[in-house]
Design an enzyme around this catalytic site. Structure first.
Site, mmCIF file in Angstrom:
data_model
loop_
_atom_site.group_PDB
_atom_site.id
_atom_site.type_symbol
_atom_site.label_atom_id
_atom_site.label_comp_id
_atom_site.label_asym_id
_atom_site.label_seq_id
_atom_site.Cartn_x
_atom_site.Cartn_y
_atom_site.Cartn_z
ATOM 1 N N GLU A 176 11.265 26.750 -20.242
ATOM 2 C CA GLU A 176 9.861 26.359 -19.995
ATOM 3 C C GLU A 176 9.363 25.399 -20.935
ATOM 4 O O GLU A 176 8.374 25.905 -21.596
ATOM 5 C CB GLU A 176 8.940 27.840 -20.100
ATOM 6 C CG GLU A 176 9.343 28.963 -19.081
ATOM 7 C CD GLU A 176 8.526 30.049 -18.993
ATOM 8 O OE1 GLU A 176 7.601 30.276 -19.892
ATOM 9 O OE2 GLU A 176 8.665 31.102 -18.272
ATOM 10 N N GLU A 355 13.733 34.396 -14.289
ATOM 11 C CA GLU A 355 12.740 35.367 -15.036
ATOM 12 C C GLU A 355 11.907 35.624 -13.811
ATOM 13 O O GLU A 355 11.554 34.554 -13.081
ATOM 14 C CB GLU A 355 12.078 34.902 -15.898
ATOM 15 C CG GLU A 355 12.522 34.590 -17.392
ATOM 16 C CD GLU A 355 11.389 34.063 -18.597
ATOM 17 O OE1 GLU A 355 10.263 34.597 -18.129
ATOM 18 O OE2 GLU A 355 11.913 33.557 -19.437
HETATM 19 O O1 IFM Z 1 7.515 36.492 -22.087
HETATM 20 C C1 IFM Z 1 7.325 35.319 -21.406
HETATM 21 C C2 IFM Z 1 8.761 34.643 -21.667
HETATM 22 O O2 IFM Z 1 9.067 34.558 -22.994
HETATM 23 C C3 IFM Z 1 8.731 33.233 -20.875
HETATM 24 N N1 IFM Z 1 8.398 33.334 -19.544
HETATM 25 C C4 IFM Z 1 7.130 34.317 -19.311
HETATM 26 C C5 IFM Z 1 7.327 35.706 -19.959
HETATM 27 C C6 IFM Z 1 5.950 36.327 -19.667
HETATM 28 O O3 IFM Z 1 4.853 35.804 -19.942
#
Ligand code: IFM
Length: 451
Positions: A176, A355
């Site tokens: 990210e 994710e």
């Molecule tokens: O916890 C975070 C992660 O580190 C990066 N993506 C989003 C998740 C939830 O906010």
């Protein structure tokens, strides 16, 4: 099996392609703890989280889930859940405390133990090189705002490939970069806590450059898949505002990596608002080095409207309807839309969902199980959306639930729980939630083991 044996290839099943794996993800600062052990250097998140007022309740990642000491039982837990893949991140300051110079052998040894422990248990190890914990020493000399950090990152990537390239089975350069650049350097909500848009734009470019340089460093040493993970949100709302925010958040990263150009509308908007961009166009060749997969973190669509007060002239809002404890709309259709859009705009890429998950407050302990019906619904509808996208031609090969464990949710501290396994932070006990048991049964059913 030996630690370095390749993982078995998985047959196509239940509408998913051969080689598809179900897993879970975590990140170093959010779970490891052991912040001062075995020669680990300070990271920008150590510094930021210790600043009064930066994190809810003054929480820090000093101890987190103590994964550093409990990794073996956490790996056993993954086996119990039937996980096929584990996405973790390497804390740069644990292996190279100042972000330059010789590696710290004790830090490297810990990751080797973790990765070999995964292989011994038949779980695929996927390593992310940067999930936000920059060595503080690098911040002191400018951090991501300076080009030299991109060069140092590539050197670190090469060192890690030399150290773990024989055992790690997939590499993700960045997690990210939009969040790092803009929430860390424009909004100051995350480390290093800077509030300056031109600095954020420079950081975004240096992050992208560091990705391309790291791809080269990895490719010259390993034959395993290499990619980058982006947080992607479909935009909903007023068309002009949605298109601008899409360019800022999604296309600013997708286009350079996958097409070798920055989106013209965004270049024009940034230059109009903030002045000439600190971007060397020759870097785009490096930034667009071919990757083997695109990592997608999907949580929600973003609702957007014009706003004369916001720096870019657009602001976001929560629509009516179901939202998570983060206030994020629950909308599995957004995952389908994003996957189809990636295929339409960028071609037949291999995609890994690196994710997907949700924080909810409605968890209750009943007879030793944490009941979390909202999370079960979230995961099952998103997996359905994923299957629909696969049926409609999108090449998705991984699904990593965020997160294996409740953990340090950045500026929200331990208040927001994303885990499929509950962590009691007083005792460090792991208590599977209903969602973990549901996920276990889902994977078993796909693999023909019955639920
Ligand atoms: O916890 C975070 C992660 O580190 C990066 N993506 C989003 C998740 C939830 O906010």
């Amino acid at each position: 099996m030996t630690a370095t044996a390749p993982q078995p290839s998985l047959a196509a099943a239940d509408g998913l392609p051969a080689g598809f794996r179900f897993g879970a993800a975590t990140a170093s600062y959010q779970v490891e703890g052991a912040a001062r052990e075995d020669g680990r250097g300070e990271s920008i998140w150590d510094r930021f989280s210790h600043k009064p007022g930066a994190v809810v309740n003054g929480d820090t990642g000093d101890v987190a889930c103590d994964h550093y000491h409990r990794w073996a039982s956490d790996l056993d837990l993954m086996v119990e859940l039937g996980l096929e893949s584990y996405r973790f991140s390497i804390a740069w300051p644990r292996v190279q405390p100042d972000g330059r110079g010789a590696l710290n052998p004790r830090g490297v040894a810990w990751y080797r133990r973790l990765v070999e422990g995964l292989l011994e248990r038949g779980i695929e190890p996927i390593a992310t090189l940067y999930h936000w914990d920059l060595p503080q020493a690098r911040q002191e000399v400018g951090g991501w705002a300076v080009r030299d950090t991109a060069l140092r990152f590539a050197e670190y990537a090469g060192f890690m490939a030399d150290a773990l390239g024989d055992v790690v089975q997939g590499w993700i350069t960045h997690n990210e970069p939009w969040v790092v650049a803009f929430l860390g350097h424009a909004e100051g909500r995350k480390a290093p806590g800077i509030r300056d848009w031109p600095t954020a734009i420079a950081a975004s470019h240096n992050l992208l450059l560091s990705h391309g340089l790291a791809v080269d460093a990895l490719r010259s040493r390993v034959n395993t898949p290499v990619g980058i993970t982006l947080n992607l949100n479909p935009m909903r709302g007023d068309a002009a505002a949605a298109s601008l925010l899409d360019a800022h958040q999604n296309r600013w990263f997708l286009d350079p990596v996958l097409r070798g150009t920055y989106p013209g509308d965004m270049v024009e908007a940034y230059e109009r608002i903030f002045g000439p961009l600190p971007i060397n166009p020759e870097d785009l060749d490096v930034i667009s080095r071919p990757i083997d997969f695109l990592g997608v973190n999907y949580y929600n669509p973003t609702y957007v409207r014009a706003s004369s007060e916001a720096p870019l002239g657009v602001s976001t809002f929560a629509p009516r309807g179901a939202v998570t404890a983060m206030g994020w709309p629950v909308d599995a259709g957004g995952l389908y839309d994003m996957l189809l859009r990636l295929r339409a705009d960028y071609g037949d890429l291999e995609i890994w969902i690196t994710e997907n998950g949700a924080a909810f407050d409605d968890e209750k302990l009943v007879d030793g199980v944490v009941e979390d019906p909202s999370r079960v619904a979230y995961l099952s509808t998103h997996l359905e959306a994923l299957r629909r996208a696969v049926r409609d031609g999108v090449n998705v090969r991984r699904y990593h639930a965020w997160s294996l464990l409740d953990n340090f949710e950045w500026e929200h501290g331990y208040d927001k729980r994303f885990g499929i396994v509950r962590v009691d932070y007083d005792t460090q006990e792991r208590i599977p939630k209903r969602s973990a048991l549901w996920y276990r049964d889902h994977i078993a059913a796909v693999r023909g083991g019955g639920a």
